[in-house]
Write a protein that holds these residues in place. Structure first.
Motif, PDB file in Angstrom:
ATOM      1  N   HIS A   1      28.550  88.162  85.680  1.00  0.00           N
ATOM      2  CA  HIS A   1      29.290  87.098  84.975  1.00  0.00           C
ATOM      3  C   HIS A   1      28.928  85.712  85.466  1.00  0.00           C
ATOM      4  O   HIS A   1      29.310  84.714  84.847  1.00  0.00           O
ATOM      5  CB  HIS A   1      30.792  87.334  85.135  1.00  0.00           C
ATOM      6  CG  HIS A   1      31.312  86.917  86.488  1.00  0.00           C
ATOM      7  ND1 HIS A   1      32.393  86.084  86.633  1.00  0.00           N
ATOM      8  CD2 HIS A   1      30.861  87.199  87.732  1.00  0.00           C
ATOM      9  CE1 HIS A   1      32.608  85.874  87.922  1.00  0.00           C
ATOM     10  NE2 HIS A   1      31.703  86.535  88.605  1.00  0.00           N
ATOM     11  N   ASP A   2      28.201  85.595  86.569  1.00  0.00           N
ATOM     12  CA  ASP A   2      27.822  84.292  87.105  1.00  0.00           C
ATOM     13  C   ASP A   2      26.582  83.717  86.435  1.00  0.00           C
ATOM     14  O   ASP A   2      26.015  82.730  86.925  1.00  0.00           O
ATOM     15  CB  ASP A   2      27.607  84.384  88.611  1.00  0.00           C
ATOM     16  CG  ASP A   2      28.928  84.492  89.358  1.00  0.00           C
ATOM     17  OD1 ASP A   2      29.874  83.770  88.991  1.00  0.00           O
ATOM     18  OD2 ASP A   2      29.020  85.303  90.297  1.00  0.00           O
ATOM     19  N   LEU A   3      26.177  84.292  85.332  1.00  0.00           N
ATOM     20  CA  LEU A   3      25.053  83.738  84.572  1.00  0.00           C
ATOM     21  C   LEU A   3      25.297  82.288  84.175  1.00  0.00           C
ATOM     22  O   LEU A   3      24.365  81.496  84.072  1.00  0.00           O
ATOM     23  CB  LEU A   3      24.804  84.588  83.321  1.00  0.00           C
ATOM     24  CG  LEU A   3      24.052  85.895  83.558  1.00  0.00           C
ATOM     25  CD1 LEU A   3      24.314  86.873  82.419  1.00  0.00           C
ATOM     26  CD2 LEU A   3      22.557  85.634  83.702  1.00  0.00           C
ATOM     27  N   GLY A   4      26.548  81.928  83.957  1.00  0.00           N
ATOM     28  CA  GLY A   4      26.856  80.546  83.606  1.00  0.00           C
ATOM     29  C   GLY A   4      26.564  79.600  84.754  1.00  0.00           C
ATOM     30  O   GLY A   4      25.932  78.546  84.571  1.00  0.00           O
ATOM     31  N   PHE A   5      27.044  79.947  85.956  1.00  0.00           N
ATOM     32  CA  PHE A   5      26.742  79.136  87.131  1.00  0.00           C
ATOM     33  C   PHE A   5      25.234  78.924  87.278  1.00  0.00           C
ATOM     34  O   PHE A   5      24.779  77.834  87.610  1.00  0.00           O
ATOM     35  CB  PHE A   5      27.259  79.824  88.401  1.00  0.00           C
ATOM     36  CG  PHE A   5      28.699  79.567  88.716  1.00  0.00           C
ATOM     37  CD1 PHE A   5      29.233  78.292  88.663  1.00  0.00           C
ATOM     38  CD2 PHE A   5      29.519  80.620  89.093  1.00  0.00           C
ATOM     39  CE1 PHE A   5      30.565  78.064  88.979  1.00  0.00           C
ATOM     40  CE2 PHE A   5      30.858  80.402  89.414  1.00  0.00           C
ATOM     41  CZ  PHE A   5      31.383  79.113  89.349  1.00  0.00           C
ATOM     42  N   ILE A   6      24.473  79.983  87.067  1.00  0.00           N
ATOM     43  CA  ILE A   6      23.036  79.920  87.305  1.00  0.00           C
ATOM     44  C   ILE A   6      22.319  79.145  86.217  1.00  0.00           C
ATOM     45  O   ILE A   6      21.522  78.233  86.497  1.00  0.00           O
ATOM     46  CB  ILE A   6      22.463  81.349  87.426  1.00  0.00           C
ATOM     47  CG1 ILE A   6      23.039  82.043  88.680  1.00  0.00           C
ATOM     48  CG2 ILE A   6      20.942  81.321  87.475  1.00  0.00           C
ATOM     49  CD1 ILE A   6      22.755  83.521  88.757  1.00  0.00           C
ATOM     50  N   TRP A   7      22.616  79.444  84.960  1.00  0.00           N
ATOM     51  CA  TRP A   7      21.784  78.905  83.874  1.00  0.00           C
ATOM     52  C   TRP A   7      22.260  77.570  83.327  1.00  0.00           C
ATOM     53  O   TRP A   7      21.452  76.789  82.814  1.00  0.00           O
ATOM     54  CB  TRP A   7      21.604  79.966  82.781  1.00  0.00           C
ATOM     55  CG  TRP A   7      20.604  80.952  83.283  1.00  0.00           C
ATOM     56  CD1 TRP A   7      20.854  82.132  83.928  1.00  0.00           C
ATOM     57  CD2 TRP A   7      19.198  80.785  83.295  1.00  0.00           C
ATOM     58  NE1 TRP A   7      19.683  82.714  84.327  1.00  0.00           N
ATOM     59  CE2 TRP A   7      18.643  81.917  83.950  1.00  0.00           C
ATOM     60  CE3 TRP A   7      18.333  79.814  82.812  1.00  0.00           C
ATOM     61  CZ2 TRP A   7      17.266  82.079  84.131  1.00  0.00           C
ATOM     62  CZ3 TRP A   7      16.967  79.966  82.989  1.00  0.00           C
ATOM     63  CH2 TRP A   7      16.459  81.090  83.638  1.00  0.00           C
ATOM     64  N   LEU A   8      23.537  77.250  83.445  1.00  0.00           N
ATOM     65  CA  LEU A   8      23.953  75.898  83.078  1.00  0.00           C
ATOM     66  C   LEU A   8      23.290  74.870  83.979  1.00  0.00           C
ATOM     67  O   LEU A   8      22.931  73.770  83.537  1.00  0.00           O
ATOM     68  CB  LEU A   8      25.481  75.766  83.191  1.00  0.00           C
ATOM     69  CG  LEU A   8      26.295  76.428  82.086  1.00  0.00           C
ATOM     70  CD1 LEU A   8      27.738  76.607  82.530  1.00  0.00           C
ATOM     71  CD2 LEU A   8      26.240  75.593  80.803  1.00  0.00           C
ATOM     72  N   LEU A   9      23.093  75.247  85.251  1.00  0.00           N
ATOM     73  CA  LEU A   9      22.569  74.302  86.237  1.00  0.00           C
ATOM     74  C   LEU A   9      21.059  74.346  86.369  1.00  0.00           C
ATOM     75  O   LEU A   9      20.481  73.508  87.061  1.00  0.00           O
ATOM     76  CB  LEU A   9      23.210  74.573  87.600  1.00  0.00           C
ATOM     77  CG  LEU A   9      24.741  74.570  87.639  1.00  0.00           C
ATOM     78  CD1 LEU A   9      25.236  74.736  89.052  1.00  0.00           C
ATOM     79  CD2 LEU A   9      25.298  73.293  87.040  1.00  0.00           C
ATOM     80  N   SER A  10      20.427  75.301  85.711  1.00  0.00           N
ATOM     81  CA  SER A  10      18.961  75.372  85.767  1.00  0.00           C
ATOM     82  C   SER A  10      18.391  75.167  84.367  1.00  0.00           C
ATOM     83  O   SER A  10      17.997  74.056  83.998  1.00  0.00           O
ATOM     84  CB  SER A  10      18.508  76.701  86.381  1.00  0.00           C
ATOM     85  OG  SER A  10      19.016  77.815  85.647  1.00  0.00           O
TER      86      SER A  10
END
Length: 379
Positions: free
Chosen positions: A93-102
């Motif tokens: 579920h942390d895909l948002g943390f990773i991909w919003l910021l990259s």
């Protein structure tokens, strides 16, 4: 521009975080730091949930000084992160943390087609974790003797939902947005307590969708008030309101902000759990302060005076305190702010610099300057 940007310390702090990040980038390059436990940042696997915060920090600084090497390292991080998308057991579920910021930050800055493609793939993988019975996004993949992780959702998830909102805005497809709203509604109903405190982990029956129980998670125990989880809720529901306009989300963010500030009192950095007993009050969490301050500035966008002014003043006080009393500006250690705690119940990494604390500190400073971070693309 925010009128609080006239505060001299804000300009001083921004220059310091810019210079320090550029210096740190010469050492970290395209690796993935997590904590600076002994004054030096470690290097984590790109599959680790915090992997997006370093490229996100690089993009925040690049936005202002166009330092090309920062962009090159951030893009190299993104290419490494893409490999994780090829293995669904490496993503959660942390895909948002990773991909919003990259990827999304990269796309927002440059319009790069590959960054858009990767980010939409990540959004699809995040959407695929939605359980239609319980209306929640599954958090973790690992097995646990303490819970059935097939049915687990956690409060951190609220900060990942903007990836789905962005995907709907970018493609015109409403499905991502509707899944995000359904999940946020579940969190609002099951995680937010009557006294406005927040629980970290809720376990549902993965087949029926019925709530089974609450777990303490990284908080002290079920029923406690993990400081960082409170900050995730404050910030996450403010973002959810910005994308949806649902009044319930705005109310939760406001109430959680009040709870956070009341529990904090005159302090700058809270204990790791607001309800930790005396014998466990030997660790603090500056990352909770940074996340909450950024969340208060997000929330301030959607409320009227004098509440807006009150939130801005509260956030400014916290950020000034972090800069003057909890930063590394007078030391040679890596990281930007100190006294963050990763996981107290497991006694992991207490009172250290943490990459997400650093990211949200810089993001909040950017907001004081009248700008935004990377959690509001297309908003």
């Amino acid at each position: 521009m925010n009128d609080m940007a006239s505060n001299e310390w804000v300009h001083e702090a921004w220059q310091w975080v810019t210079d320090r990040t550029i210096t740190q980038a010469q050492v970290t390059t395209d690796h993935f730091p997590h904590v600076a436990e002994h004054g030096q940042y470690d290097q984590c696997d790109p599959a680790w949930w915090t992997a997006g915060f370093w490229p996100g920090l690089l993009w925040l600084i690049y936005k202002h000084n166009q330092h090309e090497q920062l962009a090159q390292w951030a893009q190299s991080c993104e290419r490494q992160l893409e490999l994780c998308l090829h293995d669904t057991e490496q993503v959660d579920h942390d895909l948002g943390f990773i991909w919003l910021l990259s990827g999304v930050a990269h796309y927002e800055q440059t319009g790069d087609a590959d960054a858009r493609r990767r980010s939409l793939l990540a959004a699809n993988l995040l959407a695929a974790r939605f359980n239609v019975k319980g209306n929640y996004i599954r958090a973790w993949n690992f097995d646990s003797p303490h819970m059935d992780t097939r049915g687990v959702a956690i409060i951190d998830s609220m900060m990942n939902l903007p990836l789905l909102y962005w995907a709907s805005l970018e493609t015109g497809d409403p499905r991502y947005r509707e899944l995000a709203i359904a999940h946020a509604d579940t969190v609002a109903h099951e995680f937010v307590r009557a006294d406005h405190s927040i629980c970290h982990v809720v376990e549902f029956d993965p087949v029926t969708g019925q709530k089974r129980c609450e777990h303490g998670g990284q908080g002290y125990a079920p029923g406690s008030a993990w400081a960082r989880g409170t900050a995730w809720a404050l910030h996450g529901f403010a973002l959810a309101y910005g994308y949806t306009g649902k009044a319930q989300y705005l109310d939760i963010s406001r109430q959680t902000a009040q709870f956070f500030l009341q529990q904090l009192g005159d302090d700058i950095v809270p204990y790791w759990d607001f309800r930790a007993p005396e014998h466990s009050r030997d660790a603090y969490d500056s990352s909770a302060t940074a996340i909450a301050a950024s969340g208060m500035l997000e929330l301030a966008r959607y409320v009227d005076e004098p509440e807006r002014h009150s939130l801005q003043q509260a956030a400014s006080r916290l950020l000034s305190g972090l800069y003057h009393d909890y930063s590394t500006r007078t030391s040679n250690t890596e990281g930007l702010i100190t006294y963050g705690t990763v996981h107290y119940p497991e006694q992991r990494q207490l009172n250290v610099s943490i990459i997400y604390g650093d990211y949200f500190f810089v993001e909040a400073l950017a907001k004081l300057r009248g700008e935004q971070g990377w959690f509001t693309p297309g908003l």
